[in-house]
Design a protein around this motif. Structure first.
Motif, PDB file in Angstrom:
ATOM      1  N   LEU A   1      -3.169  16.463   8.547  1.00 19.00           N
ATOM      2  CA  LEU A   1      -3.519  17.178   9.777  1.00 19.00           C
ATOM      3  C   LEU A   1      -4.721  16.542  10.474  1.00 19.00           C
ATOM      4  CD1 LEU A   1      -2.873  19.476  11.680  1.00 19.00           C
ATOM      5  CD2 LEU A   1      -4.297  20.990  10.264  1.00 19.00           C
ATOM      6  N   ALA A   2      -5.679  16.047   9.708  1.00 18.13           N
ATOM      7  CA  ALA A   2      -6.856  15.415  10.335  1.00 18.13           C
ATOM      8  C   ALA A   2      -6.455  14.162  11.108  1.00 18.13           C
ATOM      9  CB  ALA A   2      -7.901  15.063   9.271  1.00 18.13           C
ATOM     10  N   GLY A   3      -5.567  13.344  10.525  1.00 15.68           N
ATOM     11  CA  GLY A   3      -5.096  12.145  11.211  1.00 15.68           C
ATOM     12  C   GLY A   3      -4.292  12.478  12.457  1.00 15.68           C
ATOM     13  N   ALA A   4      -3.447  13.504  12.352  1.00 13.18           N
ATOM     14  CA  ALA A   4      -2.634  13.917  13.506  1.00 13.18           C
ATOM     15  C   ALA A   4      -3.518  14.477  14.614  1.00 13.18           C
ATOM     16  CB  ALA A   4      -1.604  14.946  13.070  1.00 13.18           C
ATOM     17  N   THR A   5      -4.564  15.197  14.223  1.00 20.49           N
ATOM     18  CA  THR A   5      -5.499  15.740  15.221  1.00 20.49           C
ATOM     19  C   THR A   5      -6.216  14.601  15.949  1.00 20.49           C
ATOM     20  OG1 THR A   5      -5.827  17.699  13.826  1.00 20.49           O
ATOM     21  CG2 THR A   5      -7.442  17.313  15.564  1.00 20.49           C
ATOM     22  N   GLU A   6      -6.619  13.584  15.209  1.00 25.20           N
ATOM     23  CA  GLU A   6      -7.262  12.418  15.827  1.00 25.20           C
ATOM     24  C   GLU A   6      -6.307  11.728  16.802  1.00 25.20           C
ATOM     25  OE1 GLU A   6      -9.929   9.506  16.943  1.00 25.20           O
ATOM     26  OE2 GLU A   6     -10.273  11.481  16.018  1.00 25.20           O
ATOM     27  N   ALA A   7      -5.004  11.720  16.478  1.00 25.03           N
ATOM     28  CA  ALA A   7      -4.014  11.084  17.363  1.00 25.03           C
ATOM     29  C   ALA A   7      -3.950  11.766  18.727  1.00 25.03           C
ATOM     30  CB  ALA A   7      -2.634  11.088  16.705  1.00 25.03           C
ATOM     31  N   LEU A   8      -4.398  13.018  18.801  1.00 23.62           N
ATOM     32  CA  LEU A   8      -4.434  13.723  20.088  1.00 23.62           C
ATOM     33  C   LEU A   8      -5.469  13.097  21.027  1.00 23.62           C
ATOM     34  CD1 LEU A   8      -4.173  17.429  18.841  1.00 23.62           C
ATOM     35  CD2 LEU A   8      -2.340  16.020  19.816  1.00 23.62           C
ATOM     36  N   ASN A   9      -6.368  12.299  20.472  1.00 16.83           N
ATOM     37  CA  ASN A   9      -7.329  11.550  21.303  1.00 16.83           C
ATOM     38  C   ASN A   9      -6.812  10.158  21.674  1.00 16.83           C
ATOM     39  OD1 ASN A   9      -9.435  13.522  21.279  1.00 16.83           O
ATOM     40  ND2 ASN A   9      -9.946  12.922  19.179  1.00 16.83           N
ATOM     41  N   TRP A  10      -5.651   9.815  21.156  1.00 16.75           N
ATOM     42  CA  TRP A  10      -5.105   8.463  21.341  1.00 16.75           C
ATOM     43  C   TRP A  10      -3.779   8.487  22.120  1.00 16.75           C
ATOM     44  CZ3 TRP A  10      -7.151   3.786  19.106  1.00 16.75           C
ATOM     45  CH2 TRP A  10      -8.354   3.983  18.412  1.00 16.75           C
TER      46      TRP A  10
ATOM     47  N   ARG B   1       0.852  -1.198   0.000  1.00 15.64           N
ATOM     48  CA  ARG B   1       0.000   0.000   0.000  1.00 15.64           C
ATOM     49  C   ARG B   1       0.884   1.243   0.000  1.00 15.64           C
ATOM     50  NH1 ARG B   1       1.107   0.649   5.144  1.00 15.64           N
ATOM     51  NH2 ARG B   1       1.072  -1.306   6.272  1.00 15.64           N
ATOM     52  N   ASP B   2       0.263   2.357  -0.372  1.00 16.15           N
ATOM     53  CA  ASP B   2       1.009   3.598  -0.557  1.00 16.15           C
ATOM     54  C   ASP B   2       0.980   4.516   0.655  1.00 16.15           C
ATOM     55  OD1 ASP B   2       1.648   2.819  -3.093  1.00 16.15           O
ATOM     56  OD2 ASP B   2       0.061   3.965  -4.072  1.00 16.15           O
ATOM     57  N   GLN B   3      -0.134   4.515   1.372  1.00 14.45           N
ATOM     58  CA  GLN B   3      -0.316   5.445   2.484  1.00 14.45           C
ATOM     59  C   GLN B   3      -0.530   4.673   3.788  1.00 14.45           C
ATOM     60  OE1 GLN B   3       0.172   8.665   2.213  1.00 14.45           O
ATOM     61  NE2 GLN B   3       0.368   8.649  -0.027  1.00 14.45           N
ATOM     62  N   PRO B   4      -0.253   5.318   4.926  1.00 13.31           N
ATOM     63  CA  PRO B   4      -0.433   4.638   6.213  1.00 13.31           C
ATOM     64  C   PRO B   4      -1.889   4.233   6.452  1.00 13.31           C
ATOM     65  CG  PRO B   4       0.841   6.667   6.470  1.00 13.31           C
ATOM     66  CD  PRO B   4       0.303   6.676   5.073  1.00 13.31           C
ATOM     67  N   VAL B   5      -2.060   3.173   7.231  1.00 16.52           N
ATOM     68  CA  VAL B   5      -3.395   2.780   7.704  1.00 16.52           C
ATOM     69  C   VAL B   5      -3.620   3.501   9.023  1.00 16.52           C
ATOM     70  CG1 VAL B   5      -4.856   0.858   8.436  1.00 16.52           C
ATOM     71  CG2 VAL B   5      -3.204   0.534   6.570  1.00 16.52           C
ATOM     72  N   LEU B   6      -4.536   4.461   9.014  1.00 20.30           N
ATOM     73  CA  LEU B   6      -4.721   5.320  10.186  1.00 20.30           C
ATOM     74  C   LEU B   6      -5.067   4.513  11.431  1.00 20.30           C
ATOM     75  CD1 LEU B   6      -4.837   8.149  11.424  1.00 20.30           C
ATOM     76  CD2 LEU B   6      -7.234   8.293  10.680  1.00 20.30           C
ATOM     77  N   ALA B   7      -5.946   3.532  11.294  1.00 23.63           N
ATOM     78  CA  ALA B   7      -6.364   2.738  12.463  1.00 23.63           C
ATOM     79  C   ALA B   7      -5.168   2.049  13.116  1.00 23.63           C
ATOM     80  CB  ALA B   7      -7.413   1.709  12.056  1.00 23.63           C
TER      81      ALA B   7
END
Length: 379
Positions: free
Chosen positions: A316-325, A281-287
């Protein structure tokens, strides 16, 4: 049975105990949505307890001074041979111009790393070239924090010039390097490294150089390149080595230590084809990145409290979600970034301060500018 095991591990973590490697692997192997939610909630609670509600960021500029490199890492789309199309090597005036622009835009930090360019020498020696890189910036802008040169670059200089790691680090520190990026770590497992970066330093050498930096008074960051060929067990043993390294710095009362942990999910869009095909795959799997982010907080947070996602890798959306993790920091403005961008990342190369602030505020959390060593910057 699995639920009971996961609950017991998370309960123990919330009581302040460190996870064992086996417990860490158990958490990483979970696929049940309710258990993953419990892992996220635990990481978020520990983040709140260990670092509070405020999310920090740094105004910095990235300077990748050359992409000419003697090595051929299987994940790297950045490197070039001398004379190859796309190869570049900044001169002193260009570096100074980038530093000047950074200062005008409010930067407190320059992060500087580059390829291992065999021609980067002065009078046949490698170290004087790197010292001049430092002095070019520091003589003009002594107020800038210079976060520069990975453990791989330290080893490169030492090997070329026949010096010890301590000699190289001390010379760089005395010239004006203020801290060291904990990059080139990839995954600290030599089986993985033989495939990913066979010409790079082995795991033990990376750990030795970072520990030497701590002993010499230079703080470092720590990183992991995740989501390629490594297993959950190898991911956890990487975290175990980082935790042990930090414990050594603390127990031996070194004046410096690891300031933060940054997860760097693999971007393969422009990576060399053999590894790209293998990863598939080309991009990270966010989950996957988010679960590892949460487990890293649970595993490391007692010892390395600051955790940062990569908006370059995740957007930025993925990084923002990481602030909840489990993350408490959203990173830097960077102003320019070449290594991940040339790999095909979609996150961009520059982030305005306002964009970082708005992302943090969207979660209802306060934001605070910091310096490289996590001291507040009033502004």
């Amino acid at each position: 049975m699995v639920t009971a095991t996961v609950d017991a591990i998370l309960e123990r973590a919330l009581m302040g105990y460190d996870l064992s490697p086996e417990q860490g692997v158990t958490l990483l192997q979970q696929t049940d949505a309710s258990l993953i939610t419990a892992i996220r909630a635990t990481a978020d609670k520990l983040r709140q307890r260990q670092t509070g509600e405020t999310v920090t960021y740094v105004i910095n500029r990235n300077i990748n001074f050359t992409n000419i490199c003697e090595q051929h890492c299987s994940f790297c789309a950045f490197r070039r041979d001398e004379g190859e199309a796309g190869a570049y090597w900044l001169d002193w005036a260009q570096i100074l111009e980038k530093a000047k622009d950074a200062v005008q835009r409010g930067a407190t930090e320059i992060c500087m790393q580059g390829g291992l360019n065999p021609a980067a020498k002065i009078n046949g020696k490698s170290l004087p070239y790197y010292l001049k890189l430092v002095e070019t910036i520091k003589q003009e802008f002594p107020q800038l924090h210079l976060h520069a040169f990975s453990p791989q670059e330290v080893q490169f200089i030492a090997r070329v010039d026949g010096l010890s790691y301590a000699e190289v680090i001390t010379a760089l520190r005395d010239a004006g390097v203020d801290s060291m990026p904990g990059t080139a770590a990839e995954v600290l497992d030599d089986e993985v490294r033989r495939i990913l970066c066979p010409e790079k330093i082995d795991a033990a050498t990376w750990l030795e150089i970072v520990s030497t930096a701590h002993k010499s008074g230079l703080c470092t960051t720590s990183t992991m390149l995740s989501g390629h060929i490594e297993t959950p067990k190898q991911q956890i043993w990487h975290l175990e080595k980082l935790r042990s390294l930090q414990q050594t710095a603390i127990h031996r009362e070194y004046s410096a230590r690891i300031t933060e942990f940054i997860l760097l999910p693999f971007v393969g869009q422009e990576a060399p084809k053999p590894l790209r095909r293998r990863v598939g795959r080309d991009q990270p799997v966010l989950a996957d990145a988010l679960l590892l982010t949460a487990v890293a907080r649970i595993y490391l947070g007692n010892w390395i409290p600051n955790h940062q996602p990569s908006w370059v890798k995740l957007g930025l959306a993925g990084a923002t979600e990481a602030l909840n993790w489990g993350c408490n920091d959203i990173g830097g403005t960077l102003m320019e970034e070449h290594i991940t961008t040339m790999a095909g990342a979609v996150g961009g190369t520059c982030m305005e301060v306002e964009s970082l602030q708005n992302a943090i505020a969207s979660l209802g959390r306060a934001y605070q500018q910091r310096d490289t060593l996590y001291q507040k910057v009033s502004g």
